[in-house]
Design a protein around this motif. Structure first.
Motif, short mmCIF file in Angstrom:
data_model
loop_
_atom_site.label_atom_id
_atom_site.label_comp_id
_atom_site.label_asym_id
_atom_site.label_seq_id
_atom_site.Cartn_x
_atom_site.Cartn_y
_atom_site.Cartn_z
N ASP A 123 32.81 26.40 35.39
CA ASP A 123 31.92 26.89 36.45
C ASP A 123 32.40 26.45 37.84
O ASP A 123 31.94 26.96 38.85
CB ASP A 123 30.47 26.47 36.22
N LEU A 124 33.34 25.52 37.91
CA LEU A 124 33.90 25.09 39.19
C LEU A 124 35.11 25.93 39.60
O LEU A 124 35.63 25.79 40.71
CB LEU A 124 34.30 23.61 39.13
N ASP A 125 35.53 26.83 38.72
CA ASP A 125 36.65 27.71 38.98
C ASP A 125 36.45 28.53 40.26
O ASP A 125 37.41 28.90 40.92
CB ASP A 125 36.85 28.64 37.79
N ARG A 126 35.21 28.75 40.65
CA ARG A 126 34.92 29.56 41.84
C ARG A 126 35.48 28.94 43.12
O ARG A 126 35.64 29.61 44.12
CB ARG A 126 33.42 29.80 41.97
N TYR A 127 35.77 27.65 43.12
CA TYR A 127 36.31 26.98 44.30
C TYR A 127 37.84 26.97 44.33
O TYR A 127 38.43 26.45 45.26
CB TYR A 127 35.82 25.54 44.38
N LEU A 128 38.46 27.52 43.31
CA LEU A 128 39.91 27.49 43.19
C LEU A 128 40.48 28.88 43.46
O LEU A 128 40.18 29.82 42.72
CB LEU A 128 40.32 27.04 41.79
N ILE A 129 41.29 29.00 44.51
CA ILE A 129 41.97 30.26 44.78
C ILE A 129 43.47 29.99 44.86
O ILE A 129 43.91 28.92 45.30
CB ILE A 129 41.48 30.94 46.08
N ASP A 130 44.25 30.97 44.41
CA ASP A 130 45.69 30.83 44.43
C ASP A 130 46.16 30.59 45.86
O ASP A 130 45.78 31.30 46.78
CB ASP A 130 46.35 32.08 43.86
N LEU A 141 46.89 19.08 48.09
CA LEU A 141 47.81 19.88 47.30
C LEU A 141 47.40 21.35 47.35
O LEU A 141 46.29 21.70 47.76
CB LEU A 141 47.84 19.38 45.85
N THR A 142 48.30 22.22 46.87
CA THR A 142 48.08 23.66 46.86
C THR A 142 47.83 24.13 45.43
O THR A 142 48.60 23.80 44.52
CB THR A 142 49.30 24.39 47.45
N VAL A 143 46.77 24.90 45.25
CA VAL A 143 46.40 25.45 43.95
C VAL A 143 47.35 26.60 43.59
O VAL A 143 47.65 27.46 44.43
CB VAL A 143 44.95 25.99 43.98
N VAL A 144 47.81 26.61 42.34
CA VAL A 144 48.65 27.69 41.83
C VAL A 144 48.05 28.18 40.51
O VAL A 144 47.69 27.38 39.65
CB VAL A 144 50.11 27.20 41.60
N HIS A 145 47.93 29.48 40.37
CA HIS A 145 47.48 30.14 39.14
C HIS A 145 46.16 29.61 38.57
O HIS A 145 46.11 29.20 37.40
CB HIS A 145 48.55 30.06 38.05
N PRO A 146 45.08 29.62 39.34
CA PRO A 146 43.80 29.17 38.76
C PRO A 146 43.27 30.19 37.77
O PRO A 146 43.37 31.40 37.99
CB PRO A 146 42.89 29.07 40.00
#
Length: 191
Positions: A123-130, A141-146
């Protein structure tokens, strides 16, 4: 406010009854000040003593929400002092307010970098953008492939050397702070 650019590594002496003690370490030219905010593995803590060690009180809320409770003597922690108003903004906006913990799911070596895969509650995936920002143990850090709570970060050798990320193993828990702007946008648009 912090930026997620780690300034030093501390070593845990003890964590007992809500008091964290680190071996004394020097960061920057300014002397320590009782009452100053320091991000310890991304959690904003107040320095209460700095004579022969750095000492912090940790509330039950902080212990419950973060991975700090798992610290043992000898654990290395990332340290960042609060940003000065005239300082360089090298990372991203970091409050030191840990949102959740994530589990290290995989560590993969590639040419000139190491890929860490983390898992948070879906449910926290909504805060993760590529290509968006995330803070792991205080590191910008930079998010990759959420995808469904799982995401990667690609870490260069310098970051592994200057932080405690190289100490992490599969199954370890880390502190995560999501991009504060995303949280405010969500709150404003949900009304």
């Amino acid at each position: 406010m912090f930026t997620g650019i780690i300034e030093g590594i501390g070593t845990v002496r003890s964590l007992d009854e809500g008091v964290l003690q680190l071996e004394s370490v020097r960061i920057g030219a300014d002397p320590w000040r009782v009452g100053e905010s320091i991000a310890v593995n991304g959690a904003c803590l107040t320095l209460i003593n700095y004579s022969d060690e750095l000492r912090f009180d940790i509330s039950p809320e902080t212990l419950q929400r973060t991975a700090l409770e798992g610290l043992v003597p000898g654990s290395r922690v990332n340290l960042e002092r609060a940003m000065k108003a005239d300082g360089r903004f090298g990372g991203h906006i970091v409050q030191g307010h840990v949102d959740a913990t994530a589990e290290v799911g995989a560590i993969l070596s590639t040419d000139n970098s190491t890929v860490f895969r983390f898992q948070v509650l879906s449910d926290l995936d909504r805060y993760l953008i590529d290509k968006g920002s995330v803070t792991i143990d205080g590191i910008s850090l930079t998010v990759v492939h959420p995808n469904d709570g799982e995401f990667d970060v690609w870490v260069i050798p310098h970051t592994l050397q200057e932080t405690n990320l190289g100490d992490r193993k599969i199954g370890d828990l880390v502190n995560v702070e999501f991009d504060v702007i995303a949280k405010y946008v969500e709150k404003l648009t949900s009304r």
